[in-house]
Design a protein around this motif. Sequence first.
Motif, PDB file in Angstrom:
ATOM      1  N   ARG A  68      -5.734   1.933  -1.974  1.00 12.93           N
ATOM      2  CA  ARG A  68      -5.892   0.489  -1.875  1.00 12.93           C
ATOM      3  C   ARG A  68      -4.740  -0.132  -1.066  1.00 12.93           C
ATOM      4  O   ARG A  68      -3.645   0.411  -1.018  1.00 12.93           O
ATOM      5  N   PHE A  69      -5.033  -1.262  -0.451  1.00 15.21           N
ATOM      6  CA  PHE A  69      -3.997  -2.086   0.170  1.00 15.21           C
ATOM      7  C   PHE A  69      -4.319  -3.535  -0.154  1.00 15.21           C
ATOM      8  O   PHE A  69      -5.447  -3.888  -0.488  1.00 15.21           O
ATOM      9  N   THR A 115      -9.494  -1.751  12.830  1.00 13.60           N
ATOM     10  CA  THR A 115      -8.820  -0.580  13.391  1.00 13.60           C
ATOM     11  C   THR A 115      -7.844  -1.027  14.475  1.00 13.60           C
ATOM     12  O   THR A 115      -8.241  -1.668  15.452  1.00 13.60           O
ATOM     13  N   HIS A 169      -9.386  -0.673   1.273  1.00 20.06           N
ATOM     14  CA  HIS A 169      -8.858   0.685   1.199  1.00 20.06           C
ATOM     15  C   HIS A 169      -8.603   1.230   2.613  1.00 20.06           C
ATOM     16  O   HIS A 169      -9.239   0.830   3.574  1.00 20.06           O
ATOM     17  N   ILE A 170      -7.640   2.139   2.659  1.00 22.17           N
ATOM     18  CA  ILE A 170      -7.192   2.742   3.913  1.00 22.17           C
ATOM     19  C   ILE A 170      -8.193   3.813   4.351  1.00 22.17           C
ATOM     20  O   ILE A 170      -8.542   4.704   3.574  1.00 22.17           O
ATOM     21  N   LEU A 171      -8.632   3.726   5.608  1.00 23.05           N
ATOM     22  CA  LEU A 171      -9.502   4.752   6.184  1.00 23.05           C
ATOM     23  C   LEU A 171      -8.686   5.822   6.907  1.00 23.05           C
ATOM     24  O   LEU A 171      -8.947   7.006   6.772  1.00 23.05           O
ATOM     25  N   GLU A 223     -11.793  -3.944   4.699  1.00 21.93           N
ATOM     26  CA  GLU A 223     -11.198  -5.083   4.022  1.00 21.93           C
ATOM     27  C   GLU A 223     -12.252  -5.986   3.393  1.00 21.93           C
ATOM     28  O   GLU A 223     -13.398  -6.024   3.840  1.00 21.93           O
ATOM     29  N   GLU A 226      -4.817   7.719   2.956  1.00 21.04           N
ATOM     30  CA  GLU A 226      -6.266   7.562   3.105  1.00 21.04           C
ATOM     31  C   GLU A 226      -6.930   7.423   1.745  1.00 21.04           C
ATOM     32  O   GLU A 226      -6.639   8.188   0.818  1.00 21.04           O
ATOM     33  N   SER A 229       0.837  -1.199   0.000  1.00 17.20           N
ATOM     34  CA  SER A 229       0.000   0.000   0.000  1.00 17.20           C
ATOM     35  C   SER A 229       0.870   1.246   0.000  1.00 17.20           C
ATOM     36  O   SER A 229       2.034   1.198   0.403  1.00 17.20           O
ATOM     37  N   ARG A 267     -14.496  -3.709   8.853  1.00 16.12           N
ATOM     38  CA  ARG A 267     -13.536  -2.648   9.152  1.00 16.12           C
ATOM     39  C   ARG A 267     -12.584  -3.149  10.231  1.00 16.12           C
ATOM     40  O   ARG A 267     -12.998  -3.799  11.189  1.00 16.12           O
ATOM     41  N   SER A 311      -6.437   2.129  10.228  1.00 17.33           N
ATOM     42  CA  SER A 311      -7.777   1.604  10.019  1.00 17.33           C
ATOM     43  C   SER A 311      -8.031   1.406   8.537  1.00 17.33           C
ATOM     44  O   SER A 311      -7.576   2.209   7.713  1.00 17.33           O
ATOM     45  N   TYR A 312      -8.760   0.343   8.223  1.00 15.79           N
ATOM     46  CA  TYR A 312      -9.069   0.052   6.826  1.00 15.79           C
ATOM     47  C   TYR A 312     -10.351  -0.754   6.709  1.00 15.79           C
ATOM     48  O   TYR A 312     -10.794  -1.398   7.669  1.00 15.79           O
TER      49      TYR A 312
END
Length: 149
Positions: free
Chosen positions: A44-45, A95, A63-65, A77, A41, A37, A93, A74-75
């Motif tokens: 994508r990861f 975190t 994606h990264i939150l 997935e 924010e 990644s 999610r 936090s992301y």
Amino acid sequence: MELKYEFYIGASPEKVWDVLVSPEGTRHTFFGCVIKSTFKEGDRFEYVGPGGDGDETVHVYGHILSFAPHEQFSYVEHPGPSYHANHEELESRVTFTLEKAGECTKLTLVNDGWSEGHPSFENAKSHWWMILSNIKTYAETGKTLNMGW
């Protein structure tokens, strides 16, 4: 549905953070996967590693939150495409929050926001214990637990 775990780790937040996001740290603690990644924010990861699709199997993506070094990651997935045909519809999610606690780091993991009927929920309950135990051991000793992976 929510999974929540709290671990106290005998290492600095910087060391624990490195285990969470560096290729070496994730390879040792996330079933042999490396996180790929930009860590910005919205970007994508992917957790990529050995699996059913070879050495570059995408196990989890999203994606990264938020990404605040040494504090919070936090992301959102999704399971990798080889796990479920409807992988794009399945999400949760994750975190990670790090807090200094004396000479230790308190690592809190919350895995929530699960899609209704998500087939990975039951596996996540036990897999997070294994991953978090490995993160703690690796951050404290530089070694991993042999869980037969």
